[in-house]
Design an enzyme around this catalytic site. Structure first.
Site, short mmCIF file in Angstrom:
data_model
loop_
_atom_site.label_atom_id
_atom_site.label_comp_id
_atom_site.label_asym_id
_atom_site.label_seq_id
_atom_site.Cartn_x
_atom_site.Cartn_y
_atom_site.Cartn_z
CG ASP A 199 -1.85 1.07 1.39
OD1 ASP A 199 -2.67 1.19 0.48
OD2 ASP A 199 -1.82 1.82 2.39
CD GLU A 250 12.99 -9.72 5.04
OE1 GLU A 250 12.63 -10.88 5.30
OE2 GLU A 250 13.98 -9.17 5.57
C1 BGC Z 1 -5.53 2.41 -0.06
C2 BGC Z 1 -6.66 3.24 0.46
C3 BGC Z 1 -6.26 3.75 1.83
C4 BGC Z 1 -4.89 4.45 1.78
C5 BGC Z 1 -4.33 4.63 3.13
C6 BGC Z 1 -4.44 3.44 -0.21
O1 BGC Z 1 -3.84 3.74 -1.27
O2 BGC Z 1 -5.80 1.75 -1.28
O3 BGC Z 1 -7.87 2.54 0.51
O4 BGC Z 1 -7.21 4.64 2.29
O5 BGC Z 1 -3.95 3.73 1.05
O6 BGC Z 1 -3.88 3.40 3.62
#
Ligand code: BGC
Length: 526
Positions: A199, A250
């Site tokens: 993410d 990792e």
């Molecule tokens: C996720 C979102 C989230 C954000 C913060 C992103 O890019 O896809 O849904 O709100 O990261 O974690």
């Protein structure tokens, strides 16, 4: 043979809205397990599960409070193990979501770190002193609105948060913090998951001097103040490469694992994903640039150009849980058109790279219209009505058109099932050979059966408007894809249509001399 992830199609599951097995109105792991025949039957290679970890749910699970526990509403670790085994039994790989840039404020790490500047985990998050006048250390803004800093009275310091105040930013420049996240990765890799979607990677490193961002040149004030700065210092910091290299290292200790990175839509996004997927870094990455932008010939040509780039390995994504569903977002005037919806699936599945298919995209679901009272997304609520809430893309999967809650749940679901989605439910589309679902399955089968589509080079074709086209070439085969990006018939230059043959399983028979409105031609060459 190429590794599995190269050219793979990854089916993105939003667990809360996929299938509810225990009648609480919330999707869960057992619900997902009950639908694996459907997923495998689509012809995808892997699933990516949005966060399933323990979380207060302030940001739909992207606020993790325990990285190695499953949120009770989704099930147990045993359920996850069973799901992974059942996926593997059907030849499906499983990617979990790795939320690296921040945690929930409820995470024990933050509880420890906030206690004092001398706490054992004092460096785990980004804290900084106030300026002499008490204001935050710099002008950085949060994506979700307001300053990117929250006051922490016990430390007499501010804590950085790029999203909600309840999502303090991890300090990944601290080696012990990166080690801690690496051990989270190993926990799941040891359990047999095949990798992670990582993410918000543009937020993992920032300027160590915490310099303020300059203003972005703008004529008007946008709905989201985040857009008023050039993000030179709060995002995309120099430390990013070292973090990516560590993540890759990792996974190297395990066989056949893969990392799919998420990058923002900030300028230079395509170059950033090429760089981030270079040697020793991530296996593949996608950018939010297409997900945030509009769609027309110019944008489509930019995608083709980026896909032709020989460096790195992109992953294409046109829809996900953060943006308006593509069938609505890219439709002229926001009115979905099944022909365009099919064209977009064909484009997604023929570009060079891997691809993410978001649950319901294979059904051509339009964005769900939701009243303010139904919204759960804090981002959507904060910017309503100027900015569409992310909940419009997060409503339950419609499985059965005539069943209560379209077969998603026996209870009232956490978000409503829109009426328009019932007619597009899986059972209705399975019975209709012209449906988007049939088209999607045929495209996925074609892609699987055609190495040039999975792995081949991409050569853009210089075509007159409204046509878009390219060739894909592997050492042993070549094929041509042509798209009519208009609602009118379009003549294909005779030389391009003449010599193509239909591909196995393809929903379109080669490249025709005349493309129907929003028509697609795909054909093999010699
Ligand atoms: C996720 C979102 C989230 C954000 C913060 C992103 O890019 O896809 O849904 O709100 O990261 O974690």
């Amino acid at each position: 043979m190429d590794p599995w992830w190269r050219g793979a199609v990854i089916y993105q599951i939003y667990p809360r809205s996929f299938a509810d097995s225990n009648g609480d109105g919330i999707g869960d792991l057992r619900g997902i397990a009950s639908k694996l025949d459907y997923i495998a039957g689509l012809g995808v290679d892997a699933v990516w599960l949005c966060p399933i970890y323990a979380s207060p749910g302030a940001d739909g699970g992207y606020d993790v409070s325990d990285h190695t526990a499953i949120a009770p509403e989704y099930g147990t670790l045993d359920d996850l193990d069973a799901l992974v085994a059942a996926c593997h039994g059907r030849g499906l790989r499983v990617l979990l979501d790795l939320v690296l840039a921040h945690t929930s404020e409820a995470h024990p790490w933050f509880q420890a770190a906030r206690a004092s500047r001398a706490a054992p985990l004092a460096d785990r998050y980004v804290f900084a002193d106030p300026r002499a006048d008490g204001s935050p250390p710099n002008n950085w803004l949060s994506v979700f609105g307001g300053p990117a800093w929250r006051w922490e009275p016990r430390r007499r310091q501010y804590a950085l948060h790029h999203f909600l105040p309840a999502q303090p930013a991890l300090n990944l420049a601290d080696p012990a913090t990166l080690d801690a996240m690496a051990s989270v990765m190993r926990f799941w890799l040891n359990r047999g998951v095949d990798g992670f979607r990582v993410d918000a990677l543009d937020f993992v490193a920032h300027d160590p001097l915490l310099r303020s961002n300059p203003a972005a040149p703008r004529a008007e004030i946008p709905a989201k103040p985040f857009g008023m700065q050039l993000h030179l210092h709060d995002m995309m910091g120099e430390g990013t490469d070292a973090i990516l290299a560590r993540l890759r290292a990792e996974t190297e200790a395990y066989r056949d694992r893969a990392l799919l990175g998420e990058f923002s839509s900030q300028p230079g996004a395509f170059a950033r994903i090429a760089r981030a997927t270079g040697p020793g870094r991530l296996h593949m990455a996608y950018t939010l640039a297409p997900l945030r932008g509009g769609f027309g010939l110019t944008e489509a040509r930019a995608l083709v150009e980026a896909a032709a780039h020989p460096r790195g390995w992109p992953c294409w994504s046109f829809s996900n849980h953060d943006v308006v569903r593509v069938a609505t977002r890219w439709a002229p005037d926001g009115v979905p058109d099944l022909r365009l919806t099919k064209l977009l699936l064909a484009l997604l599945l023929t570009l060079r790279g891997s691809a993410c298919l978001y649950q319901g995209e294979e059904l051509g679901l339009p964005e769900a219209p939701l009243p303010f009272e139904a919204l759960r997304d804090p981002f959507g609520r904060a910017f309503w009505p100027e900015f569409p809430s992310r909940d419009g893309a997060r409503t339950p999967m419609p499985w059965a058109s005539a069943a209560p809650q379209a077969g998603f749940s026996t209870a009232t679901p956490w978000l409503p099932v829109p009426d328009a989605h019932r007619a597009l439910a899986v059972d209705a589309q399975a019975a209709d050979p012209d449906s988007v679902l049939h088209f999607a399955r045929a495209m996925l089968r074609t892609r699987r059966a055609t190495p040039a589509l999975r792995e081949g080079d991409l050569l853009p074709l210089d075509l007159p408007a409204p046509l878009l086209g390219f060739e894909r070439a592997s050492p042993r085969a070549r094929l041509r894809c042509v798209f009519n990006l208009s609602g009118h018939p379009a003549v294909v230059p005779p030389a391009l249509a003449a010599d193509t043959q239909p591909l196995p399983h393809a929903p379109v028979p080669g490249v025709p001399a005349l493309l129907a409105p929003w028509g697609v031609g795909i054909g093999g060459l010699g």
